[in-house]
Design a protein around this motif. Structure first.
Motif, PDB file in Angstrom:
ATOM      1  N   THR A  78       0.833  -1.196   0.000  1.00  0.00           N
ATOM      2  CA  THR A  78       0.000   0.000   0.000  1.00  0.00           C
ATOM      3  C   THR A  78       0.875   1.256   0.000  1.00  0.00           C
ATOM      4  N   THR A 352      -8.754  -7.845   6.491  1.00  0.00           N
ATOM      5  CA  THR A 352      -8.318  -6.533   6.012  1.00  0.00           C
ATOM      6  C   THR A 352      -8.362  -5.498   7.126  1.00  0.00           C
ATOM      7  N   LEU A 353      -9.393  -5.550   7.962  1.00  0.00           N
ATOM      8  CA  LEU A 353      -9.467  -4.638   9.093  1.00  0.00           C
ATOM      9  C   LEU A 353      -8.285  -4.849  10.048  1.00  0.00           C
ATOM     10  N   GLN A 356      -5.313  -3.121   8.678  1.00  0.00           N
ATOM     11  CA  GLN A 356      -5.365  -1.669   8.910  1.00  0.00           C
ATOM     12  C   GLN A 356      -4.838  -1.339  10.303  1.00  0.00           C
ATOM     13  N   SER A 357      -5.194  -2.164  11.278  1.00  0.00           N
ATOM     14  CA  SER A 357      -4.754  -1.908  12.653  1.00  0.00           C
ATOM     15  C   SER A 357      -3.243  -2.075  12.778  1.00  0.00           C
ATOM     16  N   LEU A 360      -1.594   0.864  11.132  1.00  0.00           N
ATOM     17  CA  LEU A 360      -1.761   2.072  11.948  1.00  0.00           C
ATOM     18  C   LEU A 360      -0.773   2.094  13.108  1.00  0.00           C
ATOM     19  N   ASP A 391      -2.427   4.624   2.463  1.00  0.00           N
ATOM     20  CA  ASP A 391      -3.716   4.421   1.813  1.00  0.00           C
ATOM     21  C   ASP A 391      -4.421   3.227   2.440  1.00  0.00           C
ATOM     22  N   GLU A 392      -5.728   3.317   2.494  1.00  0.00           N
ATOM     23  CA  GLU A 392      -6.500   2.211   3.053  1.00  0.00           C
ATOM     24  C   GLU A 392      -6.216   0.937   2.273  1.00  0.00           C
ATOM     25  N   ILE A 393      -5.853  -0.107   3.000  1.00  0.00           N
ATOM     26  CA  ILE A 393      -5.479  -1.366   2.362  1.00  0.00           C
ATOM     27  C   ILE A 393      -6.708  -1.999   1.713  1.00  0.00           C
ATOM     28  N   SER A 395      -8.253  -0.665  -0.850  1.00  0.00           N
ATOM     29  CA  SER A 395      -9.162   0.359  -1.372  1.00  0.00           C
ATOM     30  C   SER A 395      -8.907   0.692  -2.835  1.00  0.00           C
TER      31      SER A 395
END
Length: 460
Positions: A78, A352-353, A356-357, A360, A391-393, A395
């Protein structure tokens, strides 16, 4: 306390320091592992033995490396950027140049020579090893050059050098849980050990709790299933090796009745020895064969009964390893898998969530201990600092000709030379040649009005 006007006196009401502690070994010193790590019930997973075993897991097992790559590669792929976050332009440019990352809202920065420069992609790859070992430490290395206004000195990040987990001999933690220093073992400058203070470190820790600066590996819940699977694979290979072709058995011929006494015994033994040589030397091949005497028998005997099926528990252990990182969907689609693809989509959303963690956490640590350190050294602690963002993974959407046409027609984007060059490159078209360009009429949208505005009715 309340003053005469009824207001709270903050000088006495606000706590000025902690009374408790987060380092569970604070009462007997700052060494963290000597007390807390004894809570690990599996001896081979106590530090530092766990470093060796987690390394074995990722190097020897295909399922383990698959789930690790499923976690790491999307985060590495990403795009990462510098968000100005209200910082002055000079500060943003300084940070972006040191890290080699583009700035949000600006065109891509030209690629510079990467030799002897900080490489964010390589740093991110090594930082993600904190998921494997629980921690990944880096030492900051700066260079000072007179490239500021009027020749002012500026400190530039030259490198974030990785400190391998195998080389860490000690971690010092304060009573409040803050990192004090790490000690590396090995011959460095004539010293067998070297201490690196926390002010020079960037520490990526997975699931840190209190003063636990060793973290917890993502593979910890999967260790039991990996160990059982490893043992079962060895048994399965041995079972096939011993029973796959059958067991050669040689039956010696009867000794003539005319031979008696010791001569009979010696002859029987010679028959048995000769037969053993034939049976033990049997090999499959184009010219393989055996010659036996009259009355002797040579047979390949299989296993009586049914061999245990090791394939099913091995698949179960693989599924449990994938569940440890929420990658259940990796087990779908196999020869003997169960579950619908719709369920796989649900699993993938949760996965996927989780990515994101993880990303982050990496961005927060890098912003706090890399970006803010650069700003503090060069501009002071009162100057706003940029942030590292990503970028949001998952997306990104495929760019099709139809999608670009719709965006151009609705005015969301403007057709210009860079976009044309991108389209020609994407679809394998020849480069634009102004000498042979032909006019095909005004570039207006279909159903456009004579004045160039879009037609097709009025809004209700």
């Amino acid at each position: 306390m309340v003053d005469s006007n009824g207001a709270v006196d903050l000088r006495t009401a606000v706590p000025k320091g902690p009374k408790g502690y987060e380092n569970e070994n604070a009462s007997i010193g700052t060494q963290w592992w000597s007390s807390l790590d004894t809570y690990e019930e599996t001896p081979e997973l106590r530090w530092p033995l766990n470093i060796y075993n987690y390394d074995r897991m990722r190097r020897q097992d295909a399922q383990v490396i698959q789930v690790l790559r499923a976690v790491m590669l999307p985060i590495r792929r990403t795009p990462w950027r510098i968000d100005p976050n209200g910082a002055p332009d000079e500060v943003v440019e300084h940070v972006a140049n040191d890290l080699g990352l583009p700035i949000v809202g600006q065109s891509a920065r030209p690629l510079t020579r990467v030799r002897n420069r900080f490489d964010w992609n390589e740093h991110l790859r090594l930082a993600l090893l904190s998921l494997v070992f629980g921690h990944s430490f880096f030492e900051q290395v700066y260079s000072v050059t007179p490239d500021g206004p009027n020749g002012a000195l500026r400190a530039h990040l030259q490198d974030l050098q990785w400190r391998p987990p195998r080389t860490i001999a000690r971690i010092d933690v304060a009573a409040d849980g803050d990192l004090v220093a790490i000690r590396q073992q090995g011959l460095v400058g004539g010293k067998t050990e070297v201490d690196i203070p926390a002010s020079q470190l960037v520490a990526y820790i997975t699931d840190r709790e209190g003063g636990n600066w060793l973290g917890q590996s993502l593979l910890r819940p999967a260790y039991k299933f990996w160990l059982l699977k490893d043992r079962l694979l060895r048994v399965q290979a041995q079972t096939i090796d011993r029973n796959g072709m059958g067991f050669p058995v040689y039956t010696a011929p009867e000794v003539p009745l005319t031979v008696q006494g010791e001569d009979r015994t010696r002859l029987e033994q010679s028959y048995i020895d000769a037969g053993f040589g034939i049976a033990s030397g049997m090999r499959a091949g184009e010219n393989a064969g055996a010659s036996i005497s009259a009355g002797a028998k040579l047979a390949l005997l299989g296993v009586e009964g049914q061999l245990p099926d090791a394939d099913k528990p091995i698949r179960y252990y693989d599924e449990q390893i994938a569940k440890a990182v929420l990658a259940n969907f990796l087990s779908l689609g196999g020869d003997n898998s169960t579950g619908s693809y719709a369920l796989g989509d649900t699993f993938q959303d949760f996965f996927t969530l989780s990515l994101q963690s993880v990303a982050l956490d990496l961005a927060t640590t890098a912003t706090r201990h890399v970006v803010e350190d650069i700003v503090d050294l060069n501009y002071g602690t009162d100057v706003p600092a940029p942030r590292i963002v990503f970028d949001e993974i998952g997306s990104r959407h495929p760019v099709t000709a139809g999608a670009i046409n719709a965006l151009v027609l609705c005015g969301a984007i403007t057709m210009d030379d860079p976009l044309e060059e991108y389209l020609r490159t994407t679809y394998g078209l020849p480069p634009r040649d102004p000498k042979t360009a032909r006019s095909i009429g005004p570039k207006t949208a279909p159903n456009a009005a004579p004045d160039g505005t879009a037609g097709g009715g009025t809004a209700s």
